[in-house]
Design a protein around this motif. Structure first.
Motif, short mmCIF file in Angstrom:
data_model
loop_
_atom_site.label_atom_id
_atom_site.label_comp_id
_atom_site.label_asym_id
_atom_site.label_seq_id
_atom_site.Cartn_x
_atom_site.Cartn_y
_atom_site.Cartn_z
N ILE A 258 0.84 -1.20 0.00
CA ILE A 258 0.00 0.00 0.00
C ILE A 258 0.87 1.25 0.00
N ALA A 259 1.91 1.24 0.82
CA ALA A 259 2.80 2.40 0.90
C ALA A 259 3.51 2.62 -0.44
N ALA A 260 4.01 1.54 -1.04
CA ALA A 260 4.73 1.66 -2.31
C ALA A 260 3.83 2.20 -3.41
N ALA A 261 2.57 1.79 -3.40
CA ALA A 261 1.63 2.23 -4.44
C ALA A 261 1.37 3.74 -4.36
N HIS A 262 1.64 4.34 -3.20
CA HIS A 262 1.39 5.77 -3.03
C HIS A 262 2.68 6.58 -2.84
N GLY A 263 3.80 5.93 -3.06
CA GLY A 263 5.07 6.64 -3.01
C GLY A 263 5.41 7.19 -1.64
N VAL A 264 5.00 6.49 -0.58
CA VAL A 264 5.32 6.93 0.78
C VAL A 264 5.95 5.79 1.55
N SER A 265 6.55 6.11 2.66
CA SER A 265 7.12 5.06 3.52
C SER A 265 6.01 4.40 4.33
N VAL A 266 6.31 3.21 4.85
CA VAL A 266 5.33 2.53 5.71
C VAL A 266 5.06 3.38 6.94
N ARG A 267 6.08 4.03 7.45
CA ARG A 267 5.90 4.90 8.62
C ARG A 267 4.92 6.03 8.29
N ARG A 268 5.10 6.64 7.11
CA ARG A 268 4.18 7.72 6.70
C ARG A 268 2.77 7.17 6.53
N LEU A 269 2.66 5.98 5.96
CA LEU A 269 1.35 5.35 5.78
C LEU A 269 0.61 5.23 7.11
N TYR A 270 1.30 4.68 8.12
CA TYR A 270 0.66 4.53 9.43
C TYR A 270 0.34 5.88 10.05
N GLY A 271 1.22 6.86 9.81
CA GLY A 271 0.97 8.19 10.35
C GLY A 271 -0.28 8.83 9.77
N VAL A 272 -0.44 8.70 8.46
CA VAL A 272 -1.61 9.27 7.79
C VAL A 272 -2.88 8.58 8.26
N MET A 273 -2.85 7.25 8.35
CA MET A 273 -4.03 6.52 8.81
C MET A 273 -4.36 6.89 10.25
N GLY A 274 -3.32 7.01 11.09
CA GLY A 274 -3.54 7.37 12.48
C GLY A 274 -4.14 8.75 12.64
N GLN A 275 -3.69 9.71 11.82
CA GLN A 275 -4.26 11.06 11.86
C GLN A 275 -5.74 11.06 11.47
N GLY A 276 -6.11 10.08 10.63
CA GLY A 276 -7.52 9.96 10.24
C GLY A 276 -8.32 9.11 11.21
N GLY A 277 -7.69 8.68 12.29
CA GLY A 277 -8.39 7.87 13.29
C GLY A 277 -8.63 6.44 12.84
N VAL A 278 -7.78 5.93 11.96
CA VAL A 278 -7.97 4.60 11.38
C VAL A 278 -6.78 3.72 11.71
N SER A 279 -7.04 2.54 12.27
CA SER A 279 -6.01 1.52 12.46
C SER A 279 -5.99 0.66 11.20
N LEU A 280 -4.90 0.69 10.45
CA LEU A 280 -4.86 0.08 9.12
C LEU A 280 -5.27 -1.39 9.13
N GLU A 281 -4.59 -2.21 9.92
CA GLU A 281 -4.89 -3.65 9.89
C GLU A 281 -6.32 -3.94 10.34
N GLN A 282 -6.76 -3.29 11.42
CA GLN A 282 -8.11 -3.55 11.91
C GLN A 282 -9.17 -3.07 10.91
N TRP A 283 -8.88 -1.97 10.24
CA TRP A 283 -9.84 -1.47 9.24
C TRP A 283 -9.94 -2.42 8.06
N ILE A 284 -8.81 -2.96 7.61
CA ILE A 284 -8.84 -3.92 6.50
C ILE A 284 -9.63 -5.16 6.90
N ILE A 285 -9.40 -5.65 8.12
CA ILE A 285 -10.15 -6.81 8.60
C ILE A 285 -11.65 -6.51 8.62
N SER A 286 -12.02 -5.35 9.13
CA SER A 286 -13.44 -4.98 9.20
C SER A 286 -14.07 -4.90 7.81
N GLU A 287 -13.34 -4.29 6.87
CA GLU A 287 -13.85 -4.18 5.50
C GLU A 287 -14.02 -5.56 4.87
#
Length: 322
Positions: A235-264
């Motif tokens: 996911i990070a590579a597809a958007h040209g960002v680091s994994v750390r940045r990916l988690y940071g962006v999701m966290g700022q949006g109030g979303v836990s990446l793994e848990q959100w994917i599981i829920s979806e």
């Protein structure tokens, strides 16, 4: 909502009815119809998904001319139209530059720019209309982007998103999440335009790409939800960002990446289990189609989320008890 069906209009009045539906005081145009033995044919419909107007037309050959004089007579807030040509081949000329549009093309027009647009024979187009002030992009950015949309790495993502909306506009118009969907669609279109315009030095471009990153990530995940290898690294590579940045962006949006994917994935599996077209599929097969590699793990997570096993949910759905 059905706006016009020329089959219900007397043949002598069809041209005038078509012009009335396509032209008004706020958006003046000139329309020229292609000669045809069967006369003018058209069926037009509209929807509203949140704040986003949708317009669909299926009609015989025509050309819509929007001249500089028409632009000067503009009487309302201008818009940008984003359309898909799902039947026939569309043609356009803007500023002396010509384009043709097929089923895999996104077409963009700014209402403050003169143009010629139409098609020959039987054709159909589906358009979304975005308020210029809401998009917040200069005219020149929109126009330049319109000629090179496919150069953007976001093109496929946005094309799939637009197609998904047109699969069920009636249902989406009534959905309680329609407002959020309209905002997400606006963000994606804005990101596509600034990306295609290739103006990285402009502050509006950097700001837009930053502002829409969360929306783009979530749209990408939903489009690839059924793929087991949907990892944070991918996911990070597809958007040209680091994994750390990916988690940071999701966290700022109030979303836990793994848990959100599981829920979806669980929600998608629940929908499929209750859907008649998937009756012949085993629960393990549906789990696999929703990105789960272990059917037992899927069943445990499903029961924890919904208070019943997948088999119980399927049975209750078939019996009409849910």
């Amino acid at each position: 909502m059905l706006v016009l069906d020329l089959e219900t209009v007397p043949p002598a009045d069809r041209t005038e009815a078509f012009h009335h539906a396509m032209t008004n005081d706020s958006v003046p145009n000139q329309i020229v119809h292609e000669p045809s033995d069967t006369g003018v044919r058209a069926r037009m419909e509209t929807w509203r998904v949140g704040s986003l107007p949708l317009f669909s037309t299926h009609n015989s050959g025509f050309e819509l001319h929007r001249t500089a004089a028409h632009v000067r007579r503009q009487r309302s807030n201008p818009v940008v139209s984003v359309s898909l040509q799902h039947r026939g081949v569309g043609r356009a000329e803007t500023g002396g530059r010509r384009q043709v549009f097929g089923p895999d093309d996104i077409t963009v027009f700014h209402e403050l720019v003169p143009r010629v647009y139409g098609w020959s024979g039987d054709g159909a187009s589906q358009a979304m209309v975005f308020d210029v002030d809401v998009l917040g992009l200069p005219v020149e950015t929109v126009v330049e982007a319109s000629f090179q949309l496919r150069a953007s790495p976001l093109y496929g993502l946005v094309l799939r998103h637009l197609r998904s909306i047109w699969r069920a506009p009636d249902a989406l118009a009534l959905d309680p999440g329609a407002g959020a969907l309209a905002q997400a669609t606006t963000d994606l279109v804005r990101a596509l335009l600034v990306s295609a315009a290739d103006e990285p030095h402009k502050p509006v471009v950097r700001s837009t790409m930053d502002d829409t990153l969360l929306t783009r990530i979530m749209t990408y995940v939903r489009q690839h939800l059924t793929e087991p290898d949907l990892t944070p690294e991918r996911i990070a590579a597809a958007h040209g960002v680091s994994v750390r940045r990916l988690y940071g962006v999701m966290g700022q949006g109030g979303v836990s990446l793994e848990q959100w994917i599981i829920s979806e994935r669980l929600e998608e599996a629940r929908r499929m289990l209750a859907s008649a077209p998937f009756d012949r599929f085993t629960i393990a097969s549906i789990a696999g189609r929703c990105g789960w590699t272990n059917a037992s793990h899927f069943s445990r997570r499903f029961q924890a989320a919904f208070g019943m096993t997948p088999r119980e949910w399927r049975r209750l759905s078939r019996d009409g008890d849910v």
